[in-house]
Design a protein around this motif. Sequence first.
Motif, PDB file in Angstrom:
ATOM      1  N   ALA A  86       0.803  -1.220   0.000  1.00  0.00           N
ATOM      2  CA  ALA A  86       0.000   0.000   0.000  1.00  0.00           C
ATOM      3  C   ALA A  86       0.840   1.275   0.000  1.00  0.00           C
ATOM      4  O   ALA A  86       0.583   2.195  -0.786  1.00  0.00           O
ATOM      5  CB  ALA A  86      -0.940  -0.013   1.207  1.00  0.00           C
ATOM      6  N   ASP A  87       1.837   1.340   0.889  1.00  0.00           N
ATOM      7  CA  ASP A  87       2.611   2.582   0.980  1.00  0.00           C
ATOM      8  C   ASP A  87       3.369   2.872  -0.309  1.00  0.00           C
ATOM      9  O   ASP A  87       3.474   4.013  -0.763  1.00  0.00           O
ATOM     10  CB  ASP A  87       3.581   2.529   2.169  1.00  0.00           C
ATOM     11  CG  ASP A  87       4.517   1.329   2.113  1.00  0.00           C
ATOM     12  OD1 ASP A  87       4.220   0.370   1.364  1.00  0.00           O
ATOM     13  OD2 ASP A  87       5.537   1.341   2.828  1.00  0.00           O
ATOM     14  N   GLU A  88       3.904   1.817  -0.937  1.00  0.00           N
ATOM     15  CA  GLU A  88       4.641   1.986  -2.181  1.00  0.00           C
ATOM     16  C   GLU A  88       3.686   2.232  -3.354  1.00  0.00           C
ATOM     17  O   GLU A  88       3.997   2.975  -4.280  1.00  0.00           O
ATOM     18  CB  GLU A  88       5.484   0.734  -2.448  1.00  0.00           C
ATOM     19  CG  GLU A  88       6.555   0.901  -3.497  1.00  0.00           C
ATOM     20  CD  GLU A  88       7.720   1.774  -3.047  1.00  0.00           C
ATOM     21  OE1 GLU A  88       8.441   2.287  -3.919  1.00  0.00           O
ATOM     22  OE2 GLU A  88       7.892   1.956  -1.824  1.00  0.00           O
ATOM     23  N   ALA A  89       2.523   1.598  -3.318  1.00  0.00           N
ATOM     24  CA  ALA A  89       1.561   1.709  -4.418  1.00  0.00           C
ATOM     25  C   ALA A  89       1.093   3.140  -4.608  1.00  0.00           C
ATOM     26  O   ALA A  89       0.896   3.595  -5.738  1.00  0.00           O
ATOM     27  CB  ALA A  89       0.363   0.797  -4.158  1.00  0.00           C
ATOM     28  N   VAL A  90       0.916   3.863  -3.527  1.00  0.00           N
ATOM     29  CA  VAL A  90       0.452   5.253  -3.617  1.00  0.00           C
ATOM     30  C   VAL A  90       1.460   6.093  -4.382  1.00  0.00           C
ATOM     31  O   VAL A  90       1.096   6.875  -5.276  1.00  0.00           O
ATOM     32  CB  VAL A  90       0.208   5.837  -2.213  1.00  0.00           C
ATOM     33  CG1 VAL A  90      -0.137   7.320  -2.303  1.00  0.00           C
ATOM     34  CG2 VAL A  90      -0.910   5.075  -1.505  1.00  0.00           C
ATOM     35  N   LYS A  91       2.740   5.917  -4.076  1.00  0.00           N
ATOM     36  CA  LYS A  91       3.781   6.691  -4.756  1.00  0.00           C
ATOM     37  C   LYS A  91       3.892   6.309  -6.233  1.00  0.00           C
ATOM     38  O   LYS A  91       4.006   7.178  -7.103  1.00  0.00           O
ATOM     39  CB  LYS A  91       5.134   6.478  -4.054  1.00  0.00           C
ATOM     40  CG  LYS A  91       5.198   7.044  -2.645  1.00  0.00           C
ATOM     41  CD  LYS A  91       6.587   6.923  -2.059  1.00  0.00           C
ATOM     42  CE  LYS A  91       6.963   5.479  -1.808  1.00  0.00           C
ATOM     43  NZ  LYS A  91       8.285   5.364  -1.127  1.00  0.00           N
ATOM     44  N   ILE A  92       3.847   5.018  -6.507  1.00  0.00           N
ATOM     45  CA  ILE A  92       4.018   4.568  -7.889  1.00  0.00           C
ATOM     46  C   ILE A  92       2.818   4.960  -8.749  1.00  0.00           C
ATOM     47  O   ILE A  92       2.974   5.368  -9.907  1.00  0.00           O
ATOM     48  CB  ILE A  92       4.254   3.045  -7.934  1.00  0.00           C
ATOM     49  CG1 ILE A  92       5.587   2.713  -7.263  1.00  0.00           C
ATOM     50  CG2 ILE A  92       4.233   2.544  -9.366  1.00  0.00           C
ATOM     51  CD1 ILE A  92       5.884   1.240  -7.193  1.00  0.00           C
ATOM     52  N   ALA A  93       1.616   4.844  -8.201  1.00  0.00           N
ATOM     53  CA  ALA A  93       0.427   5.237  -8.959  1.00  0.00           C
ATOM     54  C   ALA A  93       0.471   6.719  -9.302  1.00  0.00           C
ATOM     55  O   ALA A  93       0.148   7.130 -10.426  1.00  0.00           O
ATOM     56  CB  ALA A  93      -0.837   4.917  -8.168  1.00  0.00           C
ATOM     57  N   ARG A  94       0.895   7.528  -8.349  1.00  0.00           N
ATOM     58  CA  ARG A  94       1.005   8.962  -8.599  1.00  0.00           C
ATOM     59  C   ARG A  94       2.036   9.239  -9.700  1.00  0.00           C
ATOM     60  O   ARG A  94       1.800  10.047 -10.605  1.00  0.00           O
ATOM     61  CB  ARG A  94       1.393   9.680  -7.303  1.00  0.00           C
ATOM     62  CG  ARG A  94       1.341  11.201  -7.411  1.00  0.00           C
ATOM     63  CD  ARG A  94       1.744  11.846  -6.085  1.00  0.00           C
ATOM     64  NE  ARG A  94       1.653  13.282  -6.169  1.00  0.00           N
ATOM     65  CZ  ARG A  94       0.608  14.010  -5.780  1.00  0.00           C
ATOM     66  NH1 ARG A  94      -0.466  13.403  -5.286  1.00  0.00           N
ATOM     67  NH2 ARG A  94       0.599  15.323  -5.897  1.00  0.00           N
ATOM     68  N   GLN A  95       3.173   8.552  -9.614  1.00  0.00           N
ATOM     69  CA  GLN A  95       4.206   8.697 -10.636  1.00  0.00           C
ATOM     70  C   GLN A  95       3.668   8.282 -12.003  1.00  0.00           C
ATOM     71  O   GLN A  95       3.898   8.955 -13.018  1.00  0.00           O
ATOM     72  CB  GLN A  95       5.414   7.837 -10.271  1.00  0.00           C
ATOM     73  CG  GLN A  95       6.507   7.811 -11.337  1.00  0.00           C
ATOM     74  CD  GLN A  95       7.555   6.738 -11.063  1.00  0.00           C
ATOM     75  OE1 GLN A  95       7.478   6.016 -10.071  1.00  0.00           O
ATOM     76  NE2 GLN A  95       8.528   6.630 -11.951  1.00  0.00           N
ATOM     77  N   ALA A  96       2.952   7.168 -12.047  1.00  0.00           N
ATOM     78  CA  ALA A  96       2.416   6.664 -13.310  1.00  0.00           C
ATOM     79  C   ALA A  96       1.439   7.652 -13.929  1.00  0.00           C
ATOM     80  O   ALA A  96       1.496   7.935 -15.136  1.00  0.00           O
ATOM     81  CB  ALA A  96       1.731   5.317 -13.075  1.00  0.00           C
ATOM     82  N   ASN A  97       0.554   8.183 -13.131  1.00  0.00           N
ATOM     83  CA  ASN A  97      -0.437   9.122 -13.650  1.00  0.00           C
ATOM     84  C   ASN A  97       0.199  10.432 -14.107  1.00  0.00           C
ATOM     85  O   ASN A  97      -0.191  10.997 -15.136  1.00  0.00           O
ATOM     86  CB  ASN A  97      -1.510   9.379 -12.591  1.00  0.00           C
ATOM     87  CG  ASN A  97      -2.357   8.142 -12.326  1.00  0.00           C
ATOM     88  OD1 ASN A  97      -2.687   7.399 -13.244  1.00  0.00           O
ATOM     89  ND2 ASN A  97      -2.695   7.905 -11.069  1.00  0.00           N
ATOM     90  N   ASP A  98       1.183  10.908 -13.358  1.00  0.00           N
ATOM     91  CA  ASP A  98       1.890  12.127 -13.770  1.00  0.00           C
ATOM     92  C   ASP A  98       2.605  11.929 -15.107  1.00  0.00           C
ATOM     93  O   ASP A  98       2.586  12.807 -15.983  1.00  0.00           O
ATOM     94  CB  ASP A  98       2.905  12.541 -12.697  1.00  0.00           C
ATOM     95  CG  ASP A  98       2.249  13.137 -11.464  1.00  0.00           C
ATOM     96  OD1 ASP A  98       1.060  13.521 -11.542  1.00  0.00           O
ATOM     97  OD2 ASP A  98       2.917  13.219 -10.419  1.00  0.00           O
ATOM     98  N   LEU A  99       3.226  10.764 -15.253  1.00  0.00           N
ATOM     99  CA  LEU A  99       3.964  10.474 -16.474  1.00  0.00           C
ATOM    100  C   LEU A  99       3.017  10.431 -17.683  1.00  0.00           C
ATOM    101  O   LEU A  99       3.298  11.006 -18.739  1.00  0.00           O
ATOM    102  CB  LEU A  99       4.696   9.149 -16.320  1.00  0.00           C
ATOM    103  CG  LEU A  99       5.719   8.757 -17.379  1.00  0.00           C
ATOM    104  CD1 LEU A  99       6.771   7.838 -16.767  1.00  0.00           C
ATOM    105  CD2 LEU A  99       5.057   8.039 -18.555  1.00  0.00           C
ATOM    106  N   LEU A 100       1.888   9.753 -17.519  1.00  0.00           N
ATOM    107  CA  LEU A 100       0.942   9.664 -18.627  1.00  0.00           C
ATOM    108  C   LEU A 100       0.356  11.031 -18.965  1.00  0.00           C
ATOM    109  O   LEU A 100       0.170  11.368 -20.141  1.00  0.00           O
ATOM    110  CB  LEU A 100      -0.171   8.681 -18.279  1.00  0.00           C
ATOM    111  CG  LEU A 100      -1.199   8.390 -19.388  1.00  0.00           C
ATOM    112  CD1 LEU A 100      -0.528   7.979 -20.684  1.00  0.00           C
ATOM    113  CD2 LEU A 100      -2.180   7.322 -18.929  1.00  0.00           C
ATOM    114  N   ALA A 101       0.102  11.835 -17.952  1.00  0.00           N
ATOM    115  CA  ALA A 101      -0.421  13.182 -18.193  1.00  0.00           C
ATOM    116  C   ALA A 101       0.565  14.004 -19.020  1.00  0.00           C
ATOM    117  O   ALA A 101       0.160  14.752 -19.929  1.00  0.00           O
ATOM    118  CB  ALA A 101      -0.710  13.880 -16.865  1.00  0.00           C
TER     119      ALA A 101
END
Length: 370
Positions: free
Chosen positions: A114-129
């Motif tokens: 969970a703690d790592e998933a929050v950071k990675i999901a945010r990174q993924a969404n920023d990258l796609l944006a």
Amino acid sequence: MNIKMKKSTILLAATLCATAMSAQTSTEMKHELKLITIEEHFADPQLAEADARWRPKTELTEEQREVMAFFSSRMNLTEQLGDLAEQRIPHMDSQKIGMQILSYTSLIGNYVPADEAVKIARQANDLLAERIKQHPDRFRAMATLPIADPEAAAKELERCVKELGFVGVLLYGQYKGHWLDEPQFLPIFEKAAELDVPVYLHPALINSQVQQLMYMSPAYSAVTGAELSSAAIGWHYDVGIQAVRLILSGLFDRLPTLKVISGHWGEGIPMFLDRMNHQLTPDMTGLQHDFAYYYKRNIYLTPSGIMSDINLRTMVELMGADHILYAEDYPYELPSNFHDFLMNSSLTDEQKELIAYKNAERLYRISLKK
């Protein structure tokens, strides 16, 4: 020629002219109408590394690995998934696809802590944006969420919609054996309803024990069994049941405006609507309405690249053209007749327009540049 005959001749000529013009307009529409497609995948090397790092070693059977390697090598998927300009846009132009709504082809949110998933999901969404900003008229995106932490996932969905301009969310399969109708995932659906963005339910690899029990057999090869359990039919049944469970959980009584999208013509469920209505009556389920009421109100379908005329006509009959959106499943499915299939179908022009782009414009609140 008398006056009455002259008038008849003029009227007939005018009628023929109007008919010809109408036919010409319809033909022009078939060639000029553009598409919005909504199950179109994207990948990035950074996310692929994280995916490989966190995926449990037992998540895939050896047979599943062989199947994935086979299709990846045959289709050059890595290059196609990560590219937006060199391959994807020319392909879109060839099929008159005006816009793709992109989503990550990664299950990273389904097994990262969970703690790592929050950071990675945010990174993924920023990258796609950032990637979408390079082609703002051709692409939109659905959010990737850290569903290991549903409260954080709801917050990330809100950030994606309000700050990044994302238009929906895509959820993959189950989460470590937990189904999305379980109470802990309710914040995700509540936030989607509040933001008025659709939730796309996408297949994922099924539980390995289920795979062994239902799909593997000494009568055929293990690789065949692995494919049977995944893209051939297994994961479609799995995510189809996901939609059924959401309805039976009472989610749509609680969130009547929530919109859920089911690909591959509904993953087999629409053909059983009458049967489920007969068996799952409101006096049994405790729901306010019968099963088909929710399915036809809250669920929307896409073909996901399955270009079958009988499926198209049947689903329009069962669901209505206003509940079908168009999807190619790029790059996993690349039908050469993707545009012409819909345009040359027996549907009315109004039905074609709804499926081609109008339903997507309405649900995702976007506008296709004509």
